[in-house]
Scaffold this active site. Structure first.
Site, PDB file in Angstrom:
ATOM      1  N   ASN A 106       0.859  -1.176   0.000  1.00  0.00           N
ATOM      2  CA  ASN A 106       0.000   0.000   0.000  1.00  0.00           C
ATOM      3  C   ASN A 106       0.899   1.230   0.000  1.00  0.00           C
ATOM      4  O   ASN A 106       1.376   1.655   1.042  1.00  0.00           O
ATOM      5  CB  ASN A 106      -0.899  -0.016   1.244  1.00  0.00           C
ATOM      6  CG  ASN A 106      -1.790   1.204   1.357  1.00  0.00           C
ATOM      7  OD1 ASN A 106      -1.822   2.051   0.474  1.00  0.00           O
ATOM      8  ND2 ASN A 106      -2.503   1.307   2.470  1.00  0.00           N
ATOM      9  N   PRO A 107       1.148   1.829  -1.169  1.00  0.00           N
ATOM     10  CA  PRO A 107       2.066   2.976  -1.235  1.00  0.00           C
ATOM     11  C   PRO A 107       1.506   4.180  -0.500  1.00  0.00           C
ATOM     12  O   PRO A 107       0.290   4.301  -0.296  1.00  0.00           O
ATOM     13  CB  PRO A 107       2.148   3.270  -2.747  1.00  0.00           C
ATOM     14  CG  PRO A 107       1.583   2.090  -3.432  1.00  0.00           C
ATOM     15  CD  PRO A 107       0.616   1.467  -2.484  1.00  0.00           C
ATOM     16  N   TYR A 109       0.159   7.927   0.047  1.00  0.00           N
ATOM     17  CA  TYR A 109      -0.759   8.711  -0.772  1.00  0.00           C
ATOM     18  C   TYR A 109      -0.660  10.171  -0.370  1.00  0.00           C
ATOM     19  O   TYR A 109      -0.771  10.510   0.797  1.00  0.00           O
ATOM     20  CB  TYR A 109      -2.187   8.208  -0.572  1.00  0.00           C
ATOM     21  CG  TYR A 109      -3.253   9.104  -1.154  1.00  0.00           C
ATOM     22  CD1 TYR A 109      -4.011   9.944  -0.336  1.00  0.00           C
ATOM     23  CD2 TYR A 109      -3.501   9.127  -2.515  1.00  0.00           C
ATOM     24  CE1 TYR A 109      -4.988  10.775  -0.865  1.00  0.00           C
ATOM     25  CE2 TYR A 109      -4.482   9.947  -3.046  1.00  0.00           C
ATOM     26  CZ  TYR A 109      -5.213  10.774  -2.215  1.00  0.00           C
ATOM     27  OH  TYR A 109      -6.167  11.592  -2.745  1.00  0.00           O
ATOM     28  N   PHE A 197     -11.369   2.109   2.976  1.00  0.00           N
ATOM     29  CA  PHE A 197     -10.502   2.556   4.068  1.00  0.00           C
ATOM     30  C   PHE A 197     -11.349   3.338   5.075  1.00  0.00           C
ATOM     31  O   PHE A 197     -11.864   4.411   4.746  1.00  0.00           O
ATOM     32  CB  PHE A 197      -9.364   3.425   3.535  1.00  0.00           C
ATOM     33  CG  PHE A 197      -8.290   2.641   2.835  1.00  0.00           C
ATOM     34  CD1 PHE A 197      -7.167   2.229   3.524  1.00  0.00           C
ATOM     35  CD2 PHE A 197      -8.418   2.304   1.495  1.00  0.00           C
ATOM     36  CE1 PHE A 197      -6.175   1.496   2.887  1.00  0.00           C
ATOM     37  CE2 PHE A 197      -7.442   1.571   0.857  1.00  0.00           C
ATOM     38  CZ  PHE A 197      -6.311   1.157   1.556  1.00  0.00           C
TER      39      PHE A 197
END
Length: 433
Positions: A106-107, A109, A197
């Site tokens: 999950n890079p 953001y 999320f």
């Protein structure tokens, strides 16, 4: 060059763009890498890993016969188990010297820039270095796009990347270079998840990319139990990096039935707030001879509220064209800031605007403004926009507006030029300066 950059003591999860991944999303992404489970001894990497939730989930699902690596820019956040090798480094500038079979995670953001405007301000000193080593950086960009490019570059031939990222890259012009890069380098699959999320109004998609191959596969998913069930929506074997849209037979029929708005109108954008504030005729209090500077709050479906002042700015209407020449001519206004929907009205009084799209008919276009506004605000157009673009971005974009079809445009043209109807007579008045 700082490598990794020295992080200030107040560096936080928000300032580094870190958001925890829900366990059901982690499991879904690990399942997309199942075919790599047979590649014993493969190199598996999690960028921006912190405590390595993806590495842990992969090992639990497929066993121990792999080499696990994690990269983390924040040494205080790096907390990998003993069976994984942790590296403190800036992933975007890191050069490991050997490729990977699987990269998943999950890079971060967010946009890198000044702290007064952008969340990821702690990395602003190395932004220039990012732009030098990455080929897809465009406009403001977003850090997750940079992670996608870097991850693809670190894959072995046939290697797979699985990232969960916001869906904005599917549509926005800032990611045009990234889309073309992915199309050129291999095969891309996109899985729509929605707003998964907690506490975040961000629509997420999972990208599964394989180095080599070609084309795009678009998947819808349905939440079921504690997981997601994917359904193939469409295959685009010749995808070349165009916007990714959820096309249907209905949207294709609609687009085939008329000409796109961009062919018939020149689409301009309003003057920005600093331009108004610098103009000598703009005032902060009402006075005789002044009109409100309009914003998106003044734009309603089919009409304009000329009374409310939501900008706090006033100016003489006749001087508005000093900021934008089209302010002096009645024209079509379409919302930019009202979500992924179309809100349109005809500004017959030619007021100054601080926001929104402003559409000026090209010389070849003779359309009936009344019918045009009715069409743009119609349920059919709203359904078209929502079907194609879902909730990937929080606003209507120029490219979306340009492609919007004007159904039965010839009939509208005939009606505007020759029909003696009441609507036609009204349109003649509206088109007059």
């Amino acid at each position: 060059m700082l490598f990794p950059p020295s992080l200030p003591q107040d560096a936080s999860e928000r300032s580094l763009g870190r958001v925890a991944t829900p366990p059901e999303v982690v499991r879904f992404m690990v399942a997309l890498a199942e075919h790599l489970a047979a590649k014993k001894g493969g190199r598996i990497l999690e960028p921006a890993c912190a405590d390595g939730p993806f590495l842990r989930a992969f090992r639990e699902a497929y066993g121990t016969d792999y080499r696990f690596y994690g990269v983390e820019i924040d040494p205080s956040a790096l907390d990998l188990p003993s069976w994984a090798e942790g590296v403190v480094a800036d992933f975007l500038l890191w050069e490991p010297g050997e490729g990977f079979d699987l990269i998943l995670g999950n890079p971060p953001y967010g946009i890198v820039g000044d702290g007064s405007k952008y969340p990821i301000h702690v990395l602003k000193e190395v932004k220039g270095a990012y732009k030098r080593v990455l080929s897809t950086w465009k406009g403001k960009y977003n850090l997750y796009g940079a992670f996608l490019e870097k991850g693809v570059r670190l894959l072995k031939e046939g290697g797979v990347l699985v990232f969960v990222v916001p869906g904005t890259w599917l549509l926005l012009e800032d990611f045009a270079l990234l889309r073309r890069f992915l199309a050129r380098e291999g095969r891309t699959e996109v899985y729509y998840l929605g707003q998964v999320f907690p506490g975040r109004k961000v629509t997420a998609v999972v990208v599964r990319f394989q180095r080599g191959g070609r084309g795009l596969a678009l998947w819808d998913t349905k939440a079921e139990g504690e997981g997601f069930v994917p359904t193939l929506w469409a295959e685009y074997p010749d995808w070349d990096g165009e916007m990714v849209r959820f096309e249907t037979e209905e949207t294709r029929r609609l687009e085939a039935s008329g000409r796109p708005l961009g062919e018939l109108f020149e689409i301009r954008f309003a003057a920005r707030s600093p331009e108004f504030k610098r103009h000598p005729a703009v005032k902060w209090e009402p006075a005789p001879g002044l009109v409100p500077v309009l914003t998106g709050r003044n734009l309603k479906p089919g009409w304009v509220d000329y009374e409310g002042n939501y900008s706090g700015l006033w100016m003489p209407k006749e001087r508005a064209k000093e900021l934008r020449d089209f302010y002096g001519t009645p024209h079509l206004v379409v919302a930019h800031t009202k979500g992924t929907r179309v809100v349109a009205a005809w500004d017959g009084l030619a007021y100054p605007w601080r926001e929104e799209f402003h559409l000026l008919p090209k010389k070849s276009a003779r359309l009936d403004p009344i019918a045009l506004v009715e069409w743009l605000n119609s349920h059919e157009v709203q359904r078209y926009i929502k079907t194609l673009y879902r909730d990937f971005v929080p606003h209507l974009t120029l490219r979306m507006l340009e492609r919007l079809p004007l159904e039965k445009a010839p009939e509208l043209s005939h009606r505007a030029s020759s029909s003696p109807s009441k609507a036609s007579r009204a349109s003649s008045r509206l088109f007059s300066p």
